[in-house]
Write an enzyme that holds these catalytic residues in place. Sequence first.
Site, PDB file in Angstrom:
ATOM      1  N   ALA A   9     -36.919  38.921 -32.638  1.00 20.98           N
ATOM      2  CA  ALA A   9     -36.773  37.479 -32.902  1.00 20.98           C
ATOM      3  C   ALA A   9     -36.883  36.654 -31.624  1.00 20.98           C
ATOM      4  O   ALA A   9     -36.491  35.495 -31.593  1.00 20.98           O
ATOM      5  CB  ALA A   9     -35.429  37.212 -33.581  1.00 20.98           C
ATOM      6  N   ARG A  15     -45.654  27.664 -33.167  1.00 22.14           N
ATOM      7  CA  ARG A  15     -46.313  26.951 -34.266  1.00 22.14           C
ATOM      8  C   ARG A  15     -45.340  26.181 -35.162  1.00 22.14           C
ATOM      9  O   ARG A  15     -45.756  25.368 -35.970  1.00 22.14           O
ATOM     10  CB  ARG A  15     -47.142  27.939 -35.104  1.00 22.14           C
ATOM     11  N   GLN A  70     -34.474  39.264 -24.415  1.00 21.45           N
ATOM     12  CA  GLN A  70     -35.760  39.574 -23.793  1.00 21.45           C
ATOM     13  C   GLN A  70     -36.168  38.299 -23.047  1.00 21.45           C
ATOM     14  O   GLN A  70     -36.570  37.317 -23.659  1.00 21.45           O
ATOM     15  CB  GLN A  70     -36.792  39.926 -24.870  1.00 21.45           C
ATOM     16  N   LYS A 351     -12.112  10.305 -54.088  1.00 25.06           N
ATOM     17  CA  LYS A 351     -12.004  11.005 -52.816  1.00 25.06           C
ATOM     18  C   LYS A 351     -10.590  11.507 -52.622  1.00 25.06           C
ATOM     19  O   LYS A 351      -9.637  10.732 -52.778  1.00 25.06           O
ATOM     20  CB  LYS A 351     -12.383  10.059 -51.671  1.00 25.06           C
ATOM     21  N   TYR A 366     -12.830   3.031 -57.588  1.00 27.77           N
ATOM     22  CA  TYR A 366     -12.648   3.867 -56.402  1.00 27.77           C
ATOM     23  C   TYR A 366     -11.226   4.390 -56.370  1.00 27.77           C
ATOM     24  O   TYR A 366     -10.270   3.611 -56.294  1.00 27.77           O
ATOM     25  CB  TYR A 366     -12.941   3.083 -55.113  1.00 27.77           C
ATOM     26  N   ASN A 386      -6.778   1.943 -50.068  1.00 30.02           N
ATOM     27  CA  ASN A 386      -6.053   3.016 -49.365  1.00 30.02           C
ATOM     28  C   ASN A 386      -6.078   2.849 -47.857  1.00 30.02           C
ATOM     29  O   ASN A 386      -5.387   3.553 -47.153  1.00 30.02           O
ATOM     30  CB  ASN A 386      -6.612   4.385 -49.758  1.00 30.02           C
TER      31      ASN A 386
HETATM   32  C1  UD1 Z   1     -47.192  41.475 -35.443  1.00 32.56           C
HETATM   33  C2  UD1 Z   1     -47.980  42.788 -35.394  1.00 32.56           C
HETATM   34  C3  UD1 Z   1     -49.060  42.754 -36.462  1.00 32.56           C
HETATM   35  C4  UD1 Z   1     -48.416  42.551 -37.818  1.00 32.56           C
HETATM   36  C5  UD1 Z   1     -47.544  41.293 -37.803  1.00 32.56           C
HETATM   37  C6  UD1 Z   1     -46.770  41.191 -39.081  1.00 32.56           C
HETATM   38  C7  UD1 Z   1     -47.929  43.446 -33.052  1.00 32.56           C
HETATM   39  C8  UD1 Z   1     -48.665  43.520 -31.785  1.00 32.56           C
HETATM   40  N1  UD1 Z   1     -48.569  42.925 -34.077  1.00 32.56           N
HETATM   41  O1  UD1 Z   1     -48.112  40.447 -35.129  1.00 32.56           O
HETATM   42  O2  UD1 Z   1     -49.790  43.960 -36.453  1.00 32.56           O
HETATM   43  O3  UD1 Z   1     -49.417  42.452 -38.809  1.00 32.56           O
HETATM   44  O4  UD1 Z   1     -46.606  41.340 -36.721  1.00 32.56           O
HETATM   45  O5  UD1 Z   1     -45.953  40.054 -39.065  1.00 32.56           O
HETATM   46  O6  UD1 Z   1     -46.794  43.836 -33.113  1.00 32.56           O
HETATM   47  N2  UD1 Z   1     -41.423  39.067 -30.665  1.00 32.56           N
HETATM   48  C9  UD1 Z   1     -40.478  39.324 -29.711  1.00 32.56           C
HETATM   49  N3  UD1 Z   1     -40.847  39.423 -28.412  1.00 32.56           N
HETATM   50  C10 UD1 Z   1     -42.129  39.299 -28.008  1.00 32.56           C
HETATM   51  C11 UD1 Z   1     -43.115  39.049 -28.999  1.00 32.56           C
HETATM   52  C12 UD1 Z   1     -42.733  38.937 -30.319  1.00 32.56           C
HETATM   53  O7  UD1 Z   1     -39.285  39.435 -30.021  1.00 32.56           O
HETATM   54  O8  UD1 Z   1     -42.390  39.421 -26.807  1.00 32.56           O
HETATM   55  C13 UD1 Z   1     -41.013  38.956 -32.065  1.00 32.56           C
HETATM   56  C14 UD1 Z   1     -41.332  37.620 -32.691  1.00 32.56           C
HETATM   57  O9  UD1 Z   1     -40.241  36.722 -32.547  1.00 32.56           O
HETATM   58  C15 UD1 Z   1     -41.566  37.968 -34.147  1.00 32.56           C
HETATM   59  C16 UD1 Z   1     -42.072  39.418 -34.096  1.00 32.56           C
HETATM   60  O10 UD1 Z   1     -41.714  39.914 -32.821  1.00 32.56           O
HETATM   61  O11 UD1 Z   1     -40.372  37.939 -34.897  1.00 32.56           O
HETATM   62  C17 UD1 Z   1     -43.561  39.507 -34.313  1.00 32.56           C
HETATM   63  O12 UD1 Z   1     -44.211  38.810 -33.261  1.00 32.56           O
HETATM   64  P1  UD1 Z   1     -45.485  37.909 -33.496  1.00 32.56           P
HETATM   65  O13 UD1 Z   1     -45.928  37.354 -32.208  1.00 32.56           O
HETATM   66  O14 UD1 Z   1     -45.258  36.986 -34.624  1.00 32.56           O
HETATM   67  O15 UD1 Z   1     -46.512  39.055 -33.898  1.00 32.56           O
HETATM   68  P2  UD1 Z   1     -47.715  38.896 -34.869  1.00 32.56           P
HETATM   69  O16 UD1 Z   1     -48.836  38.272 -34.137  1.00 32.56           O
HETATM   70  O17 UD1 Z   1     -47.258  38.255 -36.113  1.00 32.56           O
HETATM   71 MG    MG Z   2     -45.616  36.779 -36.724  1.00 23.21          MG
END
Ligand code: UD1
Ligand code: MG
Length: 448
Positions: A9, A15, A70, A351, A366, A386
């Site tokens: 996460a 986006r 991270q 209330k 009221y 009140n």
């Molecule tokens: C990833 C998968 C893809 C899959 C898709 C499904 C990889 C390289 N690709 O792509 O194959 O189809 O998920 O949803 O894994 N995140 C981190 N740290 C980071 C990068 C990402 O915690 O450095 C977390 C994001 O918050 C997210 C998840 O990992 O919750 C997925 O990352 P995102 O960048 O959305 O990967 P996708 O491009 O969707």
């Molecule tokens: Mg994603």
Amino acid sequence: MTIRAIVLAAGKGTRMKSSTPKVLHELCGRPMLWYTLRALREAGIDDVIVVTNDELDPHVAALGARSVIQREQLGTGHAVKVAVEQIERVAGGRIIVACGDMPLVPPEIFRTMVGSLEGDGAAAPAMALVTVKMPLPSNFGRIVRSGNDIERIVEVRDATPDELALDEMNAGIYAFDEAELRDAVLALRNENAQSEYYLTDTVEHFVRGGKRVRPVPAGDHLHVLGVNDRVELALARREMNARLCARHMRDGVTIVDPATTYLEPELSIGRDTVIYPNTTISLLSEIGERCTIGPNARLSAAKIGDGVTIRESVIVESEIGSESTVGPFAHVRGHAVLDGENRVGNFVEIKNSHYAKGAKSAHLAYLGDAEIGEESNIGAGTITCNYDGKNKHRTTIGKNVMIGSNTSIVAPRTIGDDALTGAGSVVTKDVAPGERVAGNPAKPLPKK
Ligand code: UD1
Ligand code: MG
């Protein structure tokens, strides 16, 4: 066997175009991440590590998970590496990896993943991953097979046109043998279009090492919908709401229009209750049996008895006892408690007040900080005054009292049982039981 989950996460969620971390965006009254954590818990996985960034981290403990930060988002593979480096090593452990931006994953998928690393006669797989058939185009990584076996996953940005035409995708949910995962993340390289460490490259690592990678089909692709922008958030919300409505309908609640009935998890709604359109029910509300709710009602932290009718009204943090009628256009709030068999009509605000059984206020009024005794009737236009500009004061009205239309009661005041106020009274003194007062200021009327 120790089974833990890592929930990714930490991504910036650019986006969403928001100052709120993506996984804290709300659907059906809960942050997106709440749903992932609940599904994992329901699948029997209690030890969950959320990979967060600095903004998200302070919010995770409140959701019942631990976290690792991270600091730089160098890819999904890097995120998992950061997590496994910080958690204790468990021999023979299993690790489920899920994404915090997929709130619709049902617990069954996680349950299946927990069992997916069993050997079933052959060598136990090092890894299992959820696969899904998706309508094209899609941003999901493509699963490249050689014959029947999975060979690797290719990300959209790295794929050839032929690979982009594949419609079997990587959902982003995995199960790993812990020791294998620890080795695999160390071997990852970032030589790809995004210069990121891809967790998906672990597939090729295992295949090259002669290990098994097991596919687990997800079934419905909506189960693995990822939320990357607010359009997908709205899609996820609609699907989640539809599921919540379906569950209550299967339990005996009639929902006239699920598309305009907005529910949350953890509500209780009794059998044979009918919910009409444009109704929102939230915050652990409890509704009894045989009620009629809506149209156009909003119930938040509301406790509603059996056989209650609530039309076009707002009930917030309040209780409405059985066989009462509220609305249209009433507002009951601030820990109001109605014991039952009450009638609250149009343009009445209540209330922090208590209505004993059978008390009524049928037209614009009221009642704030008031106690109303059994079977008393509050006439149209009654106001409990009140607030004196500094403090709130209470009004106490006894049983079987008749408050005449357009009475103002200047609190603090007590009006005894069986008393009566005439129309237009301004009550500035207490009224004794059985007494009848009228006028401005109200004075006792001659005894009949
Ligand atoms: C990833 C998968 C893809 C899959 C898709 C499904 C990889 C390289 N690709 O792509 O194959 O189809 O998920 O949803 O894994 N995140 C981190 N740290 C980071 C990068 C990402 O915690 O450095 C977390 C994001 O918050 C997210 C998840 O990992 O919750 C997925 O990352 P995102 O960048 O959305 O990967 P996708 O491009 O969707
Ligand atoms: Mg994603």
